[in-house]
Write an enzyme that holds these catalytic residues in place. Structure first.
Site, PDB file in Angstrom:
ATOM      1  N   TYR A 126      13.787 -22.587 -12.433  1.00 52.93           N
ATOM      2  CA  TYR A 126      13.199 -21.685 -11.444  1.00 52.93           C
ATOM      3  C   TYR A 126      13.946 -20.356 -11.333  1.00 52.93           C
ATOM      4  O   TYR A 126      13.634 -19.524 -10.493  1.00 52.93           O
ATOM      5  CB  TYR A 126      13.151 -22.358 -10.060  1.00 52.93           C
ATOM      6  CG  TYR A 126      12.232 -23.559 -10.004  1.00 52.93           C
ATOM      7  CD1 TYR A 126      11.571 -24.011 -11.145  1.00 52.93           C
ATOM      8  CD2 TYR A 126      12.023 -24.243  -8.827  1.00 52.93           C
ATOM      9  CE1 TYR A 126      10.730 -25.112 -11.095  1.00 52.93           C
ATOM     10  CE2 TYR A 126      11.177 -25.348  -8.768  1.00 52.93           C
ATOM     11  CZ  TYR A 126      10.538 -25.780  -9.917  1.00 52.93           C
ATOM     12  OH  TYR A 126       9.716 -26.865  -9.864  1.00 52.93           O
ATOM     13  N   LYS A 176      18.231 -35.739 -17.441  1.00 54.89           N
ATOM     14  CA  LYS A 176      17.567 -36.246 -18.652  1.00 54.89           C
ATOM     15  C   LYS A 176      18.505 -35.936 -19.800  1.00 54.89           C
ATOM     16  O   LYS A 176      18.184 -35.164 -20.708  1.00 54.89           O
ATOM     17  CB  LYS A 176      16.203 -35.553 -18.794  1.00 54.89           C
ATOM     18  CG  LYS A 176      15.341 -36.050 -19.926  1.00 54.89           C
ATOM     19  CD  LYS A 176      14.652 -37.354 -19.635  1.00 54.89           C
ATOM     20  CE  LYS A 176      13.855 -37.797 -20.849  1.00 54.89           C
ATOM     21  NZ  LYS A 176      13.241 -39.124 -20.669  1.00 54.89           N
ATOM     22  N   ASP A 209      12.907 -39.959 -15.555  1.00 57.97           N
ATOM     23  CA  ASP A 209      11.692 -40.776 -15.665  1.00 57.97           C
ATOM     24  C   ASP A 209      11.939 -42.164 -15.069  1.00 57.97           C
ATOM     25  O   ASP A 209      11.073 -42.718 -14.383  1.00 57.97           O
ATOM     26  CB  ASP A 209      11.168 -40.835 -17.101  1.00 57.97           C
ATOM     27  CG  ASP A 209      12.258 -40.938 -18.157  1.00 57.97           C
ATOM     28  OD1 ASP A 209      13.456 -40.929 -17.800  1.00 57.97           O
ATOM     29  OD2 ASP A 209      11.913 -41.026 -19.354  1.00 57.97           O
ATOM     30  N   ASP A 233      12.426 -30.865  -7.314  1.00 55.65           N
ATOM     31  CA  ASP A 233      11.149 -30.474  -6.714  1.00 55.65           C
ATOM     32  C   ASP A 233      10.165 -31.642  -6.833  1.00 55.65           C
ATOM     33  O   ASP A 233       9.498 -32.030  -5.866  1.00 55.65           O
ATOM     34  CB  ASP A 233      10.613 -29.228  -7.427  1.00 55.65           C
ATOM     35  CG  ASP A 233       9.426 -28.609  -6.706  1.00 55.65           C
ATOM     36  OD1 ASP A 233       9.091 -29.061  -5.596  1.00 55.65           O
ATOM     37  OD2 ASP A 233       8.839 -27.659  -7.256  1.00 55.65           O
ATOM     38  N   ASP A 237       8.890 -34.724  -3.809  1.00 58.49           N
ATOM     39  CA  ASP A 237       7.505 -34.987  -3.407  1.00 58.49           C
ATOM     40  C   ASP A 237       7.214 -36.480  -3.523  1.00 58.49           C
ATOM     41  O   ASP A 237       6.543 -37.071  -2.678  1.00 58.49           O
ATOM     42  CB  ASP A 237       6.519 -34.190  -4.270  1.00 58.49           C
ATOM     43  CG  ASP A 237       6.202 -32.826  -3.668  1.00 58.49           C
ATOM     44  OD1 ASP A 237       7.015 -32.345  -2.849  1.00 58.49           O
ATOM     45  OD2 ASP A 237       5.157 -32.254  -4.010  1.00 58.49           O
TER      46      ASP A 237
HETATM   47 MG    MG Z   1       7.281 -28.739  -3.866  1.00 56.70          MG
END
Ligand code: MG
Ligand code: NAI
Length: 330
Positions: A126, A176, A209, A233, A237
């Site tokens: 980001y 990862k 994962d 992020d 969620d």
């Molecule tokens: Mg979000």
């Protein structure tokens, strides 16, 4: 029982349900006996549509002297996607160096869980590194790099160990490393080196994962999780989805050095589909307000509000009825 101190808070209600849920958060904080000296800022999608303003530098500079920022949600369907995210939310995170994104997840019942995710908030995918070549042609190329500094990874990891020390002394790194062999290696080395300074904290590592499976099937295994911006992020969620849903998910964007304000907001967006109807659940915003009080040092009030929210988390009612019920539970 109230605190004698007053805190200067910049309030950004924002768009859609944002102002509705923030009003309840402020109501509950007042009911808890905490005095806030608030200044309202009209920012977000609606403001952008009105006069093109996103986040002016002089507003940002004003905020530097505040104790905290309390934000509802920003974004409206009329504004192109990305504009407000980058121009307001990411700008705030980067410019105010809000390098820890903290999201607690708790669920009562038969298989209770209680863990916190720390998402590195200023780097990774980001950071805005990358660009286009031959844009708009059949040979178009887009690159989007992931920026990982040793300092950036280490300070998020260090915050994770410090938080684990105040909780159940367990910290999991999620990355990862098997495929992202450069950034993963930097994160893993930083994690293992900082771990030596915290011998009381037991550690674990999950590939991202696998973490998705554990978040759903075995979230009890976690106490504190630390991960990078992109993985964080997505994982948060998922954490919200397995912990009572978006109406309950709170977050903090922290500058742990405290050389400027930190920002507190519910995880959800402006929910245009239910805006203006008093249908939004204000619990996520109220819990974010409790995280703000906790960070300001008002931990007793924060605990009372959190407990009141837990007691009202199943309640059906209008936005303001739920706010009233939480206030009454204090
Ligand atoms: Mg979000
Ligand atoms: P959203 O979180 O606003 O809504 C997703 C779904 O969850 C909708 O069905 C909505 O009604 C429901 N929902 C959300 N919060 C709720 C609450 N407190 N109580 C009950 N139901 C709730 O996400 P969406 O639809 O992707 O985005 C809408 C707008 O919000 C967009 O402009 C987006 O850019 C913005 N947004 C802003 C964020 C922020 O300010 N940090 C975060 C996420 C989205």
């Amino acid at each position: 029982m109230g605190s004698a101190k007053s805190y200067r808070i910049a309030v950004v209600g924002g768009d859609g349900i944002g102002p509705e849920v923030i009003a309840e958060g402020l109501k509950v904080i007042k009911a808890a006996g905490i005095t806030l000296d608030t200044s309202d800022y009209d920012l977000g999608g609606a403001r952008y549509v009105k006069d093109g303003t996103v986040l002016p530098d002089d507003v940002l500079d004003e905020w530097r002297s505040f104790d905290a920022i309390y934000l509802g949600a920003v974004g409206t369907p009329a504004v192109p996607p990305g504009l407000i995210e980058r121009g307001l939310l990411l700008k705030m995170r980067f410019e105010l160096d809000l390098y820890v994104n903290l999201r607690p997840f708790k669920k009562a019942g038969e298989h209770p869980h209680d863990f916190v995710v720390i998402r590195e908030n200023t780097e990774g995918a980001y950071a805005g590194e990358g660009g286009f070549l031959r844009k708009g042609t059949p040979h178009e190329i887009a690159t989007q790099g992931s920026v990982n500094t040793r300092m950036g990874a280490e300070r998020a990891i260090r915050f994770g160990f410090e938080l684990a020390m105040r909780r159940n002394k367990h910290l999991t790194l999620v990355h990862k490393t098997n495929v992202l062999t450069f950034s993963g290696d930097l994160w893993e080395r930083a994690f293992n080196e900082v771990a030596l300074e915290y011998p009381e904290v037991t550690t674990a590592y999950n590939h991202v994962d696998a973490a998705c499976i554990y978040f759903v099937q075995d979230p009890q295994r976690y106490d504190v999780v630390v991960t990078d911006n992109l993985f964080g992020d997505i994982l948060t969620d998922l954490g919200g989805a397995v912990s009572g849903g978006i109406g309950l998910a709170a977050s903090a964007n922290l500058n742990p050095t405290r050389n400027g304000p930190s920002m507190f907001e519910p995880v959800h967006g402006s929910a245009p589909d239910i805006a203006g109807q008093q249908k939004a659940n204000p619990i996520a915003a109220i819990l974010s307000g409790a995280m703000m009080l906790d960070f300001l040092g008002e931990s007793a009030a924060a605990e009372r509000i959190t407990a009141a929210c837990d007691a009202c988390s199943e309640m059906i009612g209008s936005t303001s009825e739920i706010g009233d019920a939480v206030s009454a539970h204090l």
